[in-house]
Every structure is written in structure tokens, then in C-alpha cells.
Design a protein around this motif. Sequence first.
Motif, PDB file in Angstrom:
ATOM      1  N   UNK A 279      -3.809   9.488   6.389  1.00 31.99           N
ATOM      2  CA  UNK A 279      -4.834   9.030   5.441  1.00 31.99           C
ATOM      3  C   UNK A 279      -4.782   7.507   5.267  1.00 31.99           C
ATOM      4  N   UNK A 280      -3.584   6.927   5.344  1.00 33.26           N
ATOM      5  CA  UNK A 280      -3.464   5.474   5.240  1.00 33.26           C
ATOM      6  C   UNK A 280      -3.976   4.767   6.499  1.00 33.26           C
ATOM      7  N   UNK A 281      -4.232   5.523   7.543  1.00 29.11           N
ATOM      8  CA  UNK A 281      -4.884   4.977   8.731  1.00 29.11           C
ATOM      9  C   UNK A 281      -6.392   5.211   8.646  1.00 29.11           C
ATOM     10  N   UNK A 282      -6.774   6.408   8.255  1.00 29.85           N
ATOM     11  CA  UNK A 282      -8.195   6.771   8.206  1.00 29.85           C
ATOM     12  C   UNK A 282      -8.954   5.979   7.140  1.00 29.85           C
ATOM     13  N   UNK A 283      -8.376   5.859   5.954  1.00 34.27           N
ATOM     14  CA  UNK A 283      -9.102   5.209   4.850  1.00 34.27           C
ATOM     15  C   UNK A 283      -9.450   3.747   5.140  1.00 34.27           C
TER      16      UNK A 283
ATOM     17  N   UNK B 127       2.273   3.878   9.188  1.00 36.00           N
ATOM     18  CA  UNK B 127       3.709   3.977   9.420  1.00 36.00           C
ATOM     19  C   UNK B 127       4.494   3.803   8.121  1.00 36.00           C
ATOM     20  N   UNK B 128       4.217   2.721   7.411  1.00 35.47           N
ATOM     21  CA  UNK B 128       4.955   2.464   6.168  1.00 35.47           C
ATOM     22  C   UNK B 128       4.668   3.523   5.108  1.00 35.47           C
ATOM     23  N   UNK B 129       3.433   3.981   5.018  1.00 38.34           N
ATOM     24  CA  UNK B 129       3.101   5.020   4.035  1.00 38.34           C
ATOM     25  C   UNK B 129       3.859   6.310   4.338  1.00 38.34           C
ATOM     26  N   UNK B 130       3.958   6.681   5.612  1.00 37.09           N
ATOM     27  CA  UNK B 130       4.691   7.895   5.986  1.00 37.09           C
ATOM     28  C   UNK B 130       6.165   7.785   5.625  1.00 37.09           C
ATOM     29  N   UNK B 131       6.777   6.692   6.003  1.00 40.29           N
ATOM     30  CA  UNK B 131       8.215   6.498   5.744  1.00 40.29           C
ATOM     31  C   UNK B 131       8.481   6.446   4.242  1.00 40.29           C
ATOM     32  N   UNK B 132       7.670   5.701   3.517  1.00 40.77           N
ATOM     33  CA  UNK B 132       7.888   5.556   2.074  1.00 40.77           C
ATOM     34  C   UNK B 132       7.639   6.871   1.338  1.00 40.77           C
TER      35      UNK B 132
ATOM     36  N   UNK C 153       0.828  -1.205   0.000  1.00 41.62           N
ATOM     37  CA  UNK C 153       0.000   0.000   0.000  1.00 41.62           C
ATOM     38  C   UNK C 153       0.864   1.258   0.000  1.00 41.62           C
ATOM     39  N   UNK C 154       1.997   1.197   0.650  1.00 32.71           N
ATOM     40  CA  UNK C 154       2.894   2.345   0.694  1.00 32.71           C
ATOM     41  C   UNK C 154       3.608   2.617  -0.619  1.00 32.71           C
ATOM     42  N   UNK C 155       3.639   1.637  -1.518  1.00 38.89           N
ATOM     43  CA  UNK C 155       4.350   1.818  -2.787  1.00 38.89           C
ATOM     44  C   UNK C 155       3.710   2.901  -3.654  1.00 38.89           C
ATOM     45  N   UNK C 156       2.394   3.022  -3.644  1.00 38.00           N
ATOM     46  CA  UNK C 156       1.744   4.109  -4.382  1.00 38.00           C
ATOM     47  C   UNK C 156       2.209   5.459  -3.858  1.00 38.00           C
ATOM     48  N   UNK C 157       2.215   5.580  -2.545  1.00 43.04           N
ATOM     49  CA  UNK C 157       2.659   6.834  -1.935  1.00 43.04           C
ATOM     50  C   UNK C 157       4.121   7.105  -2.263  1.00 43.04           C
TER      51      UNK C 157
END
Length: 172
Positions: free
Chosen positions: A42-46, A130-135, A11-15
Motif C-alpha cells: 500500500x505504501x507503494x500503490x498510494x 520497503x521501510x513501511x514493511x520493515x517498520x 512515512x513508515x512511522x505511522x505504520x
Amino acid sequence: MDLIIWLAIGLGMDAFSASIAIGSQGVSNRKKWSGSMLVGLFHIIMPIIGILIGGALSHTISWVGVALLVAVGLQMIRSGMVGRTVPVMMMSWVRWIVFAFGVSVDSLSVGITLGTNQSETWIAVILFGFFASIMTLIGLQIGQVLKATVGRYSEVIGGSILIGIAIRMMVS
């Protein structure tokens, strides 16, 4: 748990990919951090919304995300082709929110799926953020290097990446 980590990375790869495009426009360190945190939020809320509302709207909402990414991508390509010295897409808070929504819309459908398995739902949702933020932060840094090496064409490349992500979202 391993599956959840791989899902979070996926999921983080798009970001990550899309943030390369944004980073190529030159973003301050402060906006990199706050934008990355917003994408993570947003990756938590969605997925939480997905868990709550079920599958009825998932196809409609994913089309909105595709349309947003295509619009931003086309604007970036146009800007790169015209050769402006000042980027058209300065990242205001509204644009960060649109960007965060666009790259996290696929986590909504994952949230719908998570709703059937209550055991590790909250761990998964936190890992997604977490992963979305870092990526996102890493992608923004790479985008800044890309801008320094390929100049104005980095906007064309970045816009093409966003459109590619949108196409992949339509096909999946």
C-alpha cells in the motif's frame, strides 16, 4: 537520496506506531509477515495513485484514513476497557486492508508531490514500501511484547496510539 530515505522513514512511522497496537492483540508470525508486506504494498500503490491523480482529492482521501484509524482505535479502547479475554479485532484480510489503507493514506499526498520531480520517483516509491514493511513488522513484534507486559490495557494503549495518529493526520 538522503532526503528520500528520511521521507520513507517518516512515512513508515505511522505504520510502525499503529502496528504496535495491532501486535498487542496477538498476531501469528504468518500474519505479521503477510500484513507487513501488505502495508508495504500500500505504501507503494498510494504514492503511485497520488502521482497519477494529482492534488484534487488529497484532502478527501486523508479524511477517510483519519476516520478509519479513529474507528479502529475506539473499538480497541472499548475492548480493552470491557476486559474481554479474546480480542475483538482479530485481523482478517479485510481488516488488514483497511489498516494498510489507513496508515498509508499520507503517502498519497507525498506521491502528489513526487509527481513534480520525475528523477527519483520510482526509487522513492520502492523505499516507501520497503521501510513501511520493515517498520510494520518491528511494530507488530513490539506490540506482542507489550501485550505480555501490560495485558489487556495494551488494547487501550494501542487504540489511543491509533487515535493519536489520526489527530496528527488531521492537524498536518
